[in-house]
Design a protein around this motif. Structure first.
Motif, PDB file in Angstrom:
ATOM      1  N   VAL A   5       0.850  -1.193   0.000  1.00 36.38           N
ATOM      2  CA  VAL A   5       0.000   0.000   0.000  1.00 36.38           C
ATOM      3  C   VAL A   5       0.882   1.238   0.000  1.00 36.38           C
ATOM      4  CG1 VAL A   5      -1.813   1.252   1.196  1.00 36.38           C
ATOM      5  CG2 VAL A   5      -1.766  -1.249   1.279  1.00 36.38           C
ATOM      6  N   GLU A   6       0.787   1.987  -1.106  1.00 38.54           N
ATOM      7  CA  GLU A   6       1.558   3.219  -1.222  1.00 38.54           C
ATOM      8  C   GLU A   6       0.770   4.414  -0.704  1.00 38.54           C
ATOM      9  OE1 GLU A   6       2.348   0.963  -5.207  1.00 38.54           O
ATOM     10  OE2 GLU A   6       0.644   1.436  -3.907  1.00 38.54           O
ATOM     11  N   ASP A 112       7.189  -9.506  -8.110  1.00 37.92           N
ATOM     12  CA  ASP A 112       5.993 -10.343  -8.181  1.00 37.92           C
ATOM     13  C   ASP A 112       4.732  -9.708  -7.606  1.00 37.92           C
ATOM     14  OD1 ASP A 112       6.910 -12.661  -5.435  1.00 37.92           O
ATOM     15  OD2 ASP A 112       6.873 -10.470  -5.543  1.00 37.92           O
ATOM     16  N   TYR A 113       4.851  -8.795  -6.679  1.00 34.82           N
ATOM     17  CA  TYR A 113       3.674  -8.145  -6.120  1.00 34.82           C
ATOM     18  C   TYR A 113       3.824  -6.635  -6.231  1.00 34.82           C
ATOM     19  CZ  TYR A 113       2.043 -12.575  -4.275  1.00 34.82           C
ATOM     20  OH  TYR A 113       1.597 -13.868  -4.158  1.00 34.82           O
ATOM     21  N   TRP A 114       2.722  -5.994  -6.555  1.00 35.47           N
ATOM     22  CA  TRP A 114       2.711  -4.560  -6.807  1.00 35.47           C
ATOM     23  C   TRP A 114       1.605  -3.895  -6.001  1.00 35.47           C
ATOM     24  CZ3 TRP A 114       5.893  -2.215 -10.639  1.00 35.47           C
ATOM     25  CH2 TRP A 114       6.709  -3.118 -11.341  1.00 35.47           C
ATOM     26  N   GLY A 115       1.866  -2.654  -5.602  1.00 36.56           N
ATOM     27  CA  GLY A 115       0.830  -1.874  -4.965  1.00 36.56           C
ATOM     28  C   GLY A 115      -0.123  -1.280  -5.988  1.00 36.56           C
ATOM     29  N   GLN A 116      -1.060  -0.493  -5.500  1.00 32.97           N
ATOM     30  CA  GLN A 116      -2.073   0.081  -6.374  1.00 32.97           C
ATOM     31  C   GLN A 116      -1.619   1.397  -6.990  1.00 32.97           C
ATOM     32  OE1 GLN A 116      -1.984   0.574  -3.157  1.00 32.97           O
ATOM     33  NE2 GLN A 116      -2.409   2.756  -2.913  1.00 32.97           N
ATOM     34  N   GLY A 117      -0.539   1.956  -6.496  1.00 29.14           N
ATOM     35  CA  GLY A 117       0.027   3.174  -7.057  1.00 29.14           C
ATOM     36  C   GLY A 117      -0.446   4.429  -6.343  1.00 29.14           C
ATOM     37  N   THR A 118       0.389   5.445  -6.395  1.00 33.40           N
ATOM     38  CA  THR A 118       0.031   6.746  -5.847  1.00 33.40           C
ATOM     39  C   THR A 118       0.459   7.819  -6.848  1.00 33.40           C
ATOM     40  OG1 THR A 118       0.206   8.209  -3.892  1.00 33.40           O
ATOM     41  CG2 THR A 118       2.201   7.008  -4.520  1.00 33.40           C
TER      42      THR A 118
END
Length: 124
Positions: A5-6, A112-118
């Motif tokens: 979580v960004e 392999d895992y990414w946040g939703q972006g900010t």
């Protein structure tokens, strides 16, 4: 389920600063490289910076070197991106991502895992 979580994005004038935070609870955080990438309005996803498990090694894109600093706090399962001297061309959605074990890499395919972006927007 790994969640990243960004936070910390926003609107800033050119020359200003922002600090992005990525929280990664329960994600085997301390045993993985962590990275920041950004996606521009033209939809290009580019590497920004990465940091090794211990925080002892970092890798930074040439376009942000000397202005952006990546760091991490393994006790808090958190990685940071301090951005100084921001330019309009830094405008993008910034993503944090979990990378491989013991490999410091700028290749997005290795994460392999990414946040939703900010969203970061730098006005001129």
């Amino acid at each position: 389920q790994v969640q990243l979580v960004e936070s910390g994005g926003g609107l800033v004038q050119a020359g200003g600063s922002l600090k992005l935070t990525c929280a990664a609870p329960g994600s085997a955080f301390s045993s993985c490289t962590m990275g920041w990438f950004r996606q521009t309005p033209r939809n290009e996803r580019n590497f920004v910076a990465a940091i090794s498990e211990s925080g002892g090694r970092t890798l930074t894109a040439a376009s942000v070197k000397g202005r952006f600093t990546i760091s991490r706090d393994n006790a808090k399962n958190t990685v940071y991106l301090q951005m100084n001297s921001l330019k309009p061309e830094d405008t993008a959605v910034y993503y944090c991502a979990r990378g491989p074990h013991e490999v410091l890499t700028d290749a997005s395919g290795e994460y392999d895992y990414w946040g939703q972006g900010t969203q970061v927007t730098v006005s001129s």
